[in-house]
Structure formats: structure tokens, C-alpha cells
Motif scaffolding. Structure first.
Motif, mmCIF file in Angstrom:
data_model
loop_
_atom_site.group_PDB
_atom_site.id
_atom_site.type_symbol
_atom_site.label_atom_id
_atom_site.label_comp_id
_atom_site.label_asym_id
_atom_site.label_seq_id
_atom_site.Cartn_x
_atom_site.Cartn_y
_atom_site.Cartn_z
ATOM 1 N N GLY A 99 -69.367 -10.075 -34.494
ATOM 2 C CA GLY A 99 -68.278 -10.791 -35.153
ATOM 3 C C GLY A 99 -68.809 -12.060 -35.775
ATOM 4 N N LEU A 100 -67.921 -12.812 -36.412
ATOM 5 C CA LEU A 100 -68.342 -14.055 -37.075
ATOM 6 C C LEU A 100 -68.836 -15.058 -36.048
ATOM 7 C CD1 LEU A 100 -65.491 -14.437 -39.725
ATOM 8 C CD2 LEU A 100 -67.817 -13.591 -40.072
ATOM 9 N N ARG A 101 -69.925 -15.753 -36.389
ATOM 10 C CA ARG A 101 -70.519 -16.704 -35.455
ATOM 11 C C ARG A 101 -69.667 -17.964 -35.319
ATOM 12 N NH1 ARG A 101 -74.599 -14.901 -38.638
ATOM 13 N NH2 ARG A 101 -75.969 -13.409 -37.602
ATOM 14 N N LYS A 102 -69.676 -18.507 -34.123
ATOM 15 C CA LYS A 102 -69.015 -19.793 -33.863
ATOM 16 C C LYS A 102 -70.094 -20.838 -33.657
ATOM 17 C CE LYS A 102 -65.051 -17.591 -31.605
ATOM 18 N NZ LYS A 102 -65.534 -16.204 -31.671
ATOM 19 N N SER A 138 -73.332 -10.269 -37.596
ATOM 20 C CA SER A 138 -71.868 -10.345 -37.567
ATOM 21 C C SER A 138 -71.196 -8.984 -37.423
ATOM 22 C CB SER A 138 -71.349 -11.058 -38.821
ATOM 23 O OG SER A 138 -71.792 -10.410 -39.994
ATOM 24 N N SER A 139 -71.821 -7.922 -37.899
ATOM 25 C CA SER A 139 -71.231 -6.592 -37.758
ATOM 26 C C SER A 139 -71.271 -6.094 -36.309
ATOM 27 C CB SER A 139 -71.938 -5.571 -38.670
ATOM 28 O OG SER A 139 -71.657 -5.857 -40.017
ATOM 29 N N SER A 187 -76.128 -7.323 -42.244
ATOM 30 C CA SER A 187 -74.782 -6.785 -42.012
ATOM 31 C C SER A 187 -74.132 -6.229 -43.276
ATOM 32 C CB SER A 187 -73.871 -7.863 -41.399
ATOM 33 O OG SER A 187 -74.190 -8.068 -40.045
ATOM 34 N N ASP A 188 -74.275 -6.953 -44.383
ATOM 35 C CA ASP A 188 -73.568 -6.561 -45.608
ATOM 36 C C ASP A 188 -74.280 -5.476 -46.415
ATOM 37 O OD1 ASP A 188 -71.527 -8.361 -45.108
ATOM 38 O OD2 ASP A 188 -72.497 -9.989 -46.219
#
Length: 224
Positions: free
Chosen positions: A219-222, A215-216, A197-198
Motif C-alpha cells: 500500500g501507499l507508504r506512510k 506500494s502494490s 509497481s506501476d
């Protein structure tokens, strides 16, 4: 806030015809993965055997599953019957186990050899020297139920884009050397999996043919 479908479109704008996008779905719900599937995506990456088994059971059959984590030898037989690609094979012992279990079910499994390019001891992989010693030995040629499709590697987790680019350049150089010296007549050895992603934009610029993005897209993982 953008949707998963919109995120896929944004990322695919950077993906050339020669680059595959692996949606890293670890720790994502079935519904979330189905959002990406409904948007047209078919290649998903998981890093835990139990999780990939569960999701494969409950999600559409035409998904191409990539195993992208550190694979333990005692878990190999659980995934060889269906996995499309095992990324991150980091030892001869693991290669031999994959070959052994694949042979039992008369299947050939595609693999990438993981190369350690990061300035971090926590990353797995062959050193450049170990890779070429392995290729020179010819042992891989005797593993008839494995197809080596290329290399993969992870850059250092850092904000220093110059260092990231340098590591990706180094992996591309190693890939080219392996291709020219050991796989020059092998049409299967085509994949260079690098970029997440980064840093996937830098990776594509430096010759990546496969990026692993989580994540891109989602979204951020839960984590539970």
C-alpha cells in the motif's frame, strides 16, 4: 482492501519462474514486513543504510536484503558484510569502494550496474557509452571481491506506456550486448532488474528477471 499476503499472490501470478520479486520495504514498519515474511516472502529492498541496518538487526536472519538506493561511498562498509545484492552501482568509484571494503572482510559482494535509460536527469546511472567504455577497459576484471550479476534501470515516471516499453527494450538490448560481448562465459551475469509497481508487467514482457515492487504489496507508504 486486500491484505499483504493477497497482494503478493496477485503479483506472483505475473511472475514467471525466471523472475525474482524484490519487496521494496523502505518506510515500512517491522510488523508490515513480517506480514510479507509470514506469507513466505524472503527478498526485501531498502534504499537507506540506517534503515536497512535497523531492520536487519530486528528481523529474521534468512531475509535476503537488497540495497536498491543511491549508495554513498562512505556508507559502503556498513552493509557489505550482509547485503545479498547491491542494485544501482552507478560509478567505477563506487565499485572500487565496494571491492575495497569487501576485501577487508574476505567477502565477495554481488552487484548490478545501473544504466540511465529514463528521460529524466534525476535518475542515476551509466550511459550506454560509459558502460561499454568501462567493460572494454577490463578494470572490472581486477575487482576480485565483486561479482557483476547484471544490469538495472528505471524507466521514466510517466503514464506513456509506449515510452516505458521503449526504455525497457533499450535496456534489454544493452544487457544482451554486454552479455554477448563481455560476459558470454560468465554464468553470474544473468539479472536484468527493471520494473516497479506501476510498470512491472511491461518490464516482465520485455525481459526483466527482477522486479522491485513496493506500494502494490504494502500500500501507499506512510513517511514520518
Amino acid at each position: 482492501m486486500t491484505t499483504i499476503s493477497e497482494n503478493l499472490k496477485i503479483i506472483n501470478n505475473f511472475v514467471t519462474q525466471n523472475v525474482k520479486l524484490v519487496a521494496v520495504s523502505k518506510a515500512q514498519s517491522l510488523d508490515t514486513i513480517m506480514d510479507a515474511y509470514t506469507a513466505g516472502h524472503r527478498i526485501f529492498g531498502e534504499n537507506k543504510v540506517q534503515e536497512i541496518l535497523l531492520k536487519r538487526e530486528r528481523l529474521p536472519d534468512d531475509i535476503l536484503w537488497h540495497f536498491i538506493g543511491h549508495l554513498q561511498t562512505n556508507k559502503v562498509k556498513q552493509i557489505v558484510s550482509f547485503v545479498d545484492l547491491i542494485q544501482g552501482v552507478d560509478s567505477l568509484k563506487l565499485l572500487e569502494y565496494i571491492n575495497k571494503e569487501s576485501k577487508k572482510i574476505n567477502r565477495t559482494v554481488k552487484c548490478l550496474l545501473q544504466i540511465h535509460i529514463a528521460d529524466e536527469m534525476t535518475k542515476f546511472g551509466f550511459s550506454e557509452e560509459e558502460l561499454f567504455e568501462l567493460l572494454k577497459s577490463g578494470v572490472i576484471n581486477s575487482l576480485e571481491n565483486i561479482t557483476i550479476c547484471g544490469l538495472m534501470g528505471m524507466a521514466t515516471f510517466t503514464d506513456n506506456t509506449q515510452q516505458i516499453r521503449k526504455e525497457f527494450k533499450n535496456l534489454k538490448r544493452i544487457f544482451d550486448s554486454a552479455k554477448n560481448n563481455y560476459f558470454f562465459d560468465n554464468d553470474n551475469f544473468t539479472e536484468l532488474s527493471m520494473g516497479m509497481s506501476d510498470d512491472f508487467k511491461i518490464a516482465i514482457e520485455e525481459g526483466s528477471t527482477m522486479i522491485r515492487v513496493g506500494s502494490s504489496i504494502f500500500g501507499l507508504r506512510k513517511y514520518n
